[in-house]
Design a protein around this motif. Structure first.
Motif, short mmCIF file in Angstrom:
data_model
loop_
_atom_site.label_atom_id
_atom_site.label_comp_id
_atom_site.label_asym_id
_atom_site.label_seq_id
_atom_site.Cartn_x
_atom_site.Cartn_y
_atom_site.Cartn_z
N ARG A 39 4.04 6.92 2.86
CA ARG A 39 2.85 6.24 3.36
C ARG A 39 1.54 6.77 2.78
O ARG A 39 0.50 6.64 3.38
CB ARG A 39 2.78 6.35 4.89
CG ARG A 39 3.93 5.74 5.61
CD ARG A 39 3.84 4.24 5.64
NE ARG A 39 4.89 3.68 6.50
CZ ARG A 39 5.55 2.58 6.24
NH1 ARG A 39 5.27 1.89 5.16
NH2 ARG A 39 6.49 2.16 7.04
N GLY A 83 0.80 -1.21 0.00
CA GLY A 83 0.00 0.00 0.00
C GLY A 83 0.83 1.26 0.00
O GLY A 83 0.34 2.33 -0.34
N ASP A 84 2.11 1.18 0.39
CA ASP A 84 2.98 2.35 0.37
C ASP A 84 3.12 2.88 -1.05
O ASP A 84 3.09 2.11 -2.02
CB ASP A 84 4.38 2.02 0.89
CG ASP A 84 4.45 1.90 2.40
OD1 ASP A 84 3.44 2.13 3.08
OD2 ASP A 84 5.55 1.57 2.90
N HIS A 90 1.79 2.16 -6.31
CA HIS A 90 1.67 1.67 -4.95
C HIS A 90 2.08 0.20 -4.89
O HIS A 90 1.85 -0.56 -5.82
CB HIS A 90 0.24 1.86 -4.43
CG HIS A 90 -0.04 3.30 -4.11
ND1 HIS A 90 -0.30 4.22 -5.08
CD2 HIS A 90 -0.04 3.97 -2.94
CE1 HIS A 90 -0.48 5.41 -4.52
NE2 HIS A 90 -0.31 5.28 -3.22
N THR A 101 -1.88 6.85 0.95
CA THR A 101 -2.90 5.84 0.69
C THR A 101 -3.62 6.17 -0.61
O THR A 101 -4.09 7.30 -0.79
CB THR A 101 -3.93 5.79 1.84
OG1 THR A 101 -3.24 5.49 3.05
CG2 THR A 101 -5.00 4.75 1.57
#
Length: 134
Positions: A78, A29-30, A45, A80
């Motif tokens: 990070r 997800g990073d 991602h 999203t």
């Protein structure tokens, strides 16, 4: 915070990277932002991480980029991903944030032909969540 590391492309959707033992571990997800080298300017991602932290890891991403076996510089952060609006004929769309927070920071990527890169407005619809007093 963000982490800048040299990566080596292995396909259109994978690259290898070695983080230092003291670096924060990568997570599915990073966000990966390619800063220099092949595929520079791309955002993607992480979908799969193979290998141990502080050793050579193979990373799979959710975007198909240009095939390369060259080194590049990438930034890991990070962010999203809420979703993608990919139609040039869709004039309105809704993406749900789905969190409760007093702040929000948005990052928008526009990808495509220069004449198609138009973002006229972003509206945030929200409800004030006030705790009840007893």
């Amino acid at each position: 915070g963000p982490l800048d590391k040299t990566i080596t492309w292995t396909s259109t959707t994978t690259f290898t990277v070695t983080l230092a033992a003291g670096d924060n571990a990568l997570a599915v997800g990073d966000e990966v932002e390619v800063l220099t080298g092949d595929n520079s300017g791309a955002l993607a991602h992480i979908t799969v991480i193979s290998g141990a932290h502080a050793a050579l890891q193979t990373i799979t991403i959710d975007e198909v980029l240009y095939a390369s076996v060259a080194a590049a510089l990438a930034r890991f952060d990070r962010w999203t991903k809420l979703g993608a609006i990919s139609s040039t004929t869709n004039y309105e769309d809704v993406l749900s944030i789905g969190i409760k927070s007093s702040t929000i920071q948005l990052k928008v990527e526009l990808r495509g032909q220069v004449r198609e890169l138009i973002l006229e407005e972003i509206k945030l619809n929200y409800e004030v969540n006030v705790p009840s007093k007893k």
